[in-house]
Design a protein around this motif. Structure first.
Motif, mmCIF file in Angstrom:
data_model
loop_
_atom_site.group_PDB
_atom_site.id
_atom_site.type_symbol
_atom_site.label_atom_id
_atom_site.label_comp_id
_atom_site.label_asym_id
_atom_site.label_seq_id
_atom_site.Cartn_x
_atom_site.Cartn_y
_atom_site.Cartn_z
ATOM 1 N N GLY A 406 0.774 -1.239 0.000
ATOM 2 C CA GLY A 406 0.000 0.000 0.000
ATOM 3 C C GLY A 406 0.795 1.272 0.000
ATOM 4 N N GLU A 407 2.007 1.264 0.516
ATOM 5 C CA GLU A 407 2.837 2.463 0.518
ATOM 6 C C GLU A 407 4.268 1.998 0.696
ATOM 7 O OE1 GLU A 407 2.151 4.694 4.129
ATOM 8 O OE2 GLU A 407 1.197 2.953 4.978
ATOM 9 N N PRO A 408 5.191 2.895 0.419
ATOM 10 C CA PRO A 408 6.583 2.507 0.636
ATOM 11 C C PRO A 408 6.823 2.276 2.130
ATOM 12 C CG PRO A 408 6.407 4.536 -0.667
ATOM 13 C CD PRO A 408 5.047 4.248 -0.125
ATOM 14 N N ASP A 430 7.109 -7.309 -0.205
ATOM 15 C CA ASP A 430 6.623 -5.924 -0.285
ATOM 16 C C ASP A 430 5.932 -5.832 -1.635
ATOM 17 O OD1 ASP A 430 6.291 -3.206 -0.714
ATOM 18 O OD2 ASP A 430 8.252 -2.657 0.099
ATOM 19 N N THR A 431 4.615 -5.833 -1.608
ATOM 20 C CA THR A 431 3.854 -5.959 -2.848
ATOM 21 C C THR A 431 3.367 -4.600 -3.320
ATOM 22 O OG1 THR A 431 1.844 -6.366 -1.577
ATOM 23 C CG2 THR A 431 3.105 -8.290 -2.269
ATOM 24 N N GLN A 434 -2.118 -1.691 -7.358
ATOM 25 C CA GLN A 434 -3.128 -0.641 -7.274
ATOM 26 C C GLN A 434 -4.532 -1.227 -7.416
ATOM 27 O OE1 GLN A 434 -1.769 1.379 -10.905
ATOM 28 N NE2 GLN A 434 -0.896 2.945 -9.565
ATOM 29 N N THR A 435 -5.500 -0.428 -7.011
ATOM 30 C CA THR A 435 -6.898 -0.797 -7.212
ATOM 31 C C THR A 435 -7.118 -1.215 -8.665
ATOM 32 O OG1 THR A 435 -7.520 0.831 -5.567
ATOM 33 C CG2 THR A 435 -9.270 0.072 -7.025
ATOM 34 N N ASP A 531 2.699 6.239 -10.680
ATOM 35 C CA ASP A 531 3.715 6.206 -9.625
ATOM 36 C C ASP A 531 5.086 6.525 -10.210
ATOM 37 O OD1 ASP A 531 2.352 5.542 -7.265
ATOM 38 O OD2 ASP A 531 2.257 3.436 -7.825
ATOM 39 N N ARG A 546 3.136 8.630 -5.605
ATOM 40 C CA ARG A 546 2.287 9.114 -6.686
ATOM 41 C C ARG A 546 2.895 10.355 -7.342
ATOM 42 N NH1 ARG A 546 -1.711 5.798 -8.106
ATOM 43 N NH2 ARG A 546 -2.407 7.656 -9.181
ATOM 44 N N ARG A 557 -5.990 5.875 -0.552
ATOM 45 C CA ARG A 557 -5.821 6.900 -1.590
ATOM 46 C C ARG A 557 -6.870 7.974 -1.469
ATOM 47 N NH1 ARG A 557 -5.090 3.695 -7.117
ATOM 48 N NH2 ARG A 557 -5.695 5.658 -8.063
HETATM 49 C C1 WTA Z 1 0.954 2.959 -3.515
HETATM 50 C C2 WTA Z 1 -3.341 -0.532 -2.910
HETATM 51 C C3 WTA Z 1 5.035 1.618 -2.431
HETATM 52 C C4 WTA Z 1 1.265 3.417 -4.919
HETATM 53 C C5 WTA Z 1 -2.943 -1.963 -3.262
HETATM 54 C C6 WTA Z 1 0.036 2.989 -5.682
HETATM 55 C C7 WTA Z 1 2.804 1.374 -2.884
HETATM 56 C C8 WTA Z 1 -1.058 3.211 -4.684
HETATM 57 C C9 WTA Z 1 2.893 -0.018 -2.640
HETATM 58 C C10 WTA Z 1 -2.232 2.327 -4.939
HETATM 59 C C11 WTA Z 1 4.165 -0.551 -2.240
HETATM 60 C C12 WTA Z 1 0.865 0.468 -3.220
HETATM 61 N N1 WTA Z 1 5.194 0.311 -2.160
HETATM 62 N N2 WTA Z 1 3.872 2.171 -2.784
HETATM 63 N N3 WTA Z 1 4.341 -1.828 -1.944
HETATM 64 N N4 WTA Z 1 1.680 -0.541 -2.852
HETATM 65 N N5 WTA Z 1 1.523 1.633 -3.226
HETATM 66 O O1 WTA Z 1 -5.174 1.736 -5.236
HETATM 67 O O2 WTA Z 1 1.420 4.812 -4.919
HETATM 68 O O3 WTA Z 1 -5.234 1.796 -2.711
HETATM 69 O O4 WTA Z 1 -0.169 3.742 -6.859
HETATM 70 O O5 WTA Z 1 -3.999 0.033 -3.974
HETATM 71 O O6 WTA Z 1 -0.459 2.904 -3.423
HETATM 72 O O7 WTA Z 1 -3.173 2.402 -3.903
HETATM 73 P P1 WTA Z 1 -4.478 1.526 -3.953
#
Ligand code: WTA
Length: 677
Positions: A406-408, A430-431, A434-435, A531, A546, A557
């Motif tokens: 979900g985030e770094p 570390d996956t 995105q949606t 990203d 982003r 988000r």
């Molecule tokens: C960020 C969540 C770094 C990224 C699954 C992406 C991440 C947005 C990572 C999507 C990660 C998601 N490392 N950043 N492992 N995973 N992101 O749609 O900016 O809620 O574009 O999906 O989260 O968020 P979403």
């Protein structure tokens, strides 16, 4: 794309970590892993595209085999496994009965610790899904292709409802339970749902929340936007007892437990559907104000999440898998509901907050249920670490595998996760995804690659990323330069379009680097993720954040435009600008700058009104860190608000050259207001 001068991106203020050391997966993990064959990357190379994805589709049970693996005739709206017929619910439930009917599908843990856990076996799930499907079909009049909005918390009735929809081919659109009634109403209207399925209440952080009140607001908001809701189906947290004080509206609101009595023992055949039919809509925030409904198809999506759940989450039948995400987000759809259930997994479903009533709660659950696969987000990891850095060692649990998503994740936080939570025994993935992408895009394969804190790792088998600069030149791995990460090829988990807005789908995700807009060849349509990323020499990708005006708050988000338009509903507010500010636990939180209409002075009431408007229109998750009422916004000569300058002030970084602004003097006065003298 965004105007470089006026927008601030998270990438610009992202922390630039140094290259980290490798951590190797434990031998014990490798010995039992589902995927250890390096040839999978060759098998899924571009030379074997798109047929290679048969490997994932073969994990499913089809009524009819497809004849076209990838149909590009409506590029860039890709269709997978065309000609195939399938039902997602059948794949997640019915097909497991023969061998696993007595196996737990969900271990439900209510937030109050004195309430017993509830085990839902595959047989029980089958019965409950069938009875509800019968209700949805015969009482609510839903049929394949209809949309239905769900606004439900983390209770077993949520996956049950999703599966009942999937059984009928009804497109579910689950709105995260923490979103406001108004945000739900907007999504009801956009999706054209005439049925809302909700709950009367749920436990969160020690409170029993009244959720039914949101339904009343949602129905009103939807009506104002032109969408009539005929029925509101209310699941009760305690059947027979009422949690909400809101009255039921005669002829509109029904308690599901009451109506279900008429459907006891009902069985509904799963509908055999074309593979490319939609399964669900998931709204997410993007570059413009309105949230966009990402439409996911049945066959491709299910194949992709099942394959990745098997190989990356490493789920085996005997594992106890706990993904702590909320089902209201894509992580929950893909990796609590559809992927794991298709594998006949046993998953934990937790209603509450992992730090309530104390920092040991999550670990008590893990200990008691003997969880061995654990999946959560950096924001939760930071929260757990802050609340009780030594708590995990007090409990006897052992994870073989852990996920972050979900985030770094900051390397320091990663190391705590690895050492304390994983007790040094777990493989961590570390996956990054995105949606829109349905499933993982980049991650190490847990038994095959070393982990590198802060890096998502190489791309998934069959996913071929490329980093482009603004001009569309490739940024090479190892160059130390960041760029826009794109995916060269379609993949089955990718969304099909934005509900009701194909133009926006093309514009937001494909236009920037499209080589030929008339082309039907997928090679001309790289997918633009939004990203920024760098690739190091070892091929690992590090996601920086982003590049558009989306703020990632605690892994959620939020579009800055959505927040700004909420601020503008306050009568005294003339202009609003929202910027991300770094936060120790949540990663980023919004800071809000507003200027007022002439004749108004800054006061506490306006401050409060802005916060309230945000809570009303979006939800408490979007609550700002600060609201600053400023005399004027820093602007370019053409009148555009310089968000970059405000972001620098909020984050106490260099504001850069402001001499070309129309009103440079205002920058210093805002800085003083925010940072003090
Ligand atoms: C960020 C969540 C770094 C990224 C699954 C992406 C991440 C947005 C990572 C999507 C990660 C998601 N490392 N950043 N492992 N995973 N992101 O749609 O900016 O809620 O574009 O999906 O989260 O968020 P979403």
């Amino acid at each position: 794309m965004s105007d470089k001068e006026t927008e601030v991106s998270e990438a610009e203020i992202a922390v630039h970590w140094k290259e980290e050391e490798y951590f190797h997966p434990p031998q014990k993990f490798i010995a039992q892993a589902n995927m250890t064959d390096p040839k999978i990357y060759d098998r899924m190379s571009l030379d074997h595209f798109p047929e290679c994805f048969k490997e994932y589709a073969d994990l499913l049970t089809w009524y009819q085999q497809w004849d076209t693996t990838l149909d590009t005739s409506d590029a860039p709206c890709w269709k997978w496994f065309v000609g195939g017929r399938i039902n997602a619910c059948f794949n997640c439930v019915d097909r497991h009965l023969e061998q696993h009917k007595n196996k737990a599908a969900f271990l439900y843990v209510p937030e109050p610790e004195d309430e017993p856990h509830v085990t839902i076996t595959y047989q029980e799930l089958f019965v409950r899904v069938n009875e509800l499907a019968s209700l949805l079909r015969d009482f609510a009049g839903l049929k394949a292709g209809d949309r239905v909005t769900l606004h439900m918390p983390m209770v077993p009735e949520l996956p049950i409802t999703m599966l009942a929809c999937a059984r009928l081919g009804v497109i579910h659109s689950e709105v995260y339970g923490g979103f406001s009634g108004s945000a739900c109403g907007e999504r009801i209207a956009d999706s054209g749902s005439r049925i809302l399925i909700t709950s009367d209440g749920y436990h969160r952080g020690g409170k029993l929340l009244d959720h039914k009140q949101n339904a009343d607001i949602a129905v009103d908001v939807a009506a104002k936007l032109g969408q009539q809701v005929d029925k509101v189906l209310v699941w009760r947290r305690y059947p027979g007892r009422e949690v909400s004080e809101k009255p039921m509206v005669q002829g509109r609101d029904y308690f599901v437990d009451d109506v279900l009595r008429d459907h006891r023992g009902a069985r509904v055949e799963p509908v055999s559907l074309p593979a490319e039919d939609p399964l669900f809509i998931m709204y997410t925030s993007g570059t413009t104000g309105k949230p966009k409904g990402c439409l996911h198809g049945i066959g491709g999506y299910l194949a992709y999440v099942t394959g990745t759940a098997k190989y990356v989450q490493d789920i085996h039948l005997e594992d106890v898998y706990w993904c702590m995400a909320d089902i209201g987000w894509i992580t929950g759809h893909s990796y609590i509901v559809y992927g794991p259930l298709a594998l006949a997994a046993t998953g934990v479903l937790f209603e509450g907050v992992p730090t309530y009533p104390d920092a040991g709660r999550a670990w008590r659950i893990a200990e008691r249920l003997d969880v061995n696969i654990f999946h959560t987000a950096p924001t939760t990891i930071r929260m757990l670490r802050k609340a009780g850095p030594d708590e995990p060692s007090k409990y006897d649990f052992h994870f073989k595998h852990m996920t972050t998503v979900g985030e770094p994740i900051e390397p320091e936080v990663w190391r705590w996760y690895h050492e304390r939570v994983g007790k040094g025994e777990a493989a961590i993935v570390d996956t990054w995804w995105q949606t829109e992408t349905g499933g993982f895009l980049c991650s190490t394969m847990p038994a095959m690659h070393p982990m590198k804190p802060g890096s998502a790792g190489p791309s998934m088998p069959g996913i071929h990323p490329v980093i482009y600069d603004e001009e569309g030149n490739e940024v090479l791995g190892g160059s130390g330069t960041a760029g826009n990460i794109c995916i060269r090829n379609p993949w089955p988990g990718g969304f099909q379009t934005i509900w009701g807005d194909r133009d926006r789908y093309v514009l937001n995700y494909y236009e920037k680097y499209c080589k030929d807009k008339n082309s039907k060849d997928w090679q001309d349509w790289p997918y633009f993720t939004g990203d920024a990323a760098t690739q190091s020499e070892d091929g690992y990708f590090r996601i920086l954040g982003r590049i558009d005006d989306v703020i990632n708050v605690a892994g959620h988000r939020l579009g800055t435009k959505e927040l700004e338009s909420a601020c503008l509903t306050v009568a005294e507010v003339a202009e609003a600008s929202v910027v991300p500010v770094a936060d120790e636990v949540k990663g980023k939180v919004p800071d809000i700058y507003v200027s007022l209409q002439p004749g108004h002075d800054a006061c506490e009431e306006i401050d409060q009104a802005v916060v309230k408007a945000i809570e009303r229109d979006i939800g408490k998750i979007a609550r700002p860190k600060h609201v600053y009422i400023v005399p004027d916004m820093p602007k370019t000569r053409s009148g555009k608000i310089m968000r970059r300058v405000l972001a620098a002030i909020s984050n106490k970084t260099d504001v850069g050259d402001v001499t070309t602004l129309a009103n440079p003097e205002v920058v210093e006065s805002i800085r003083k207001m925010v940072q003090g003298e």
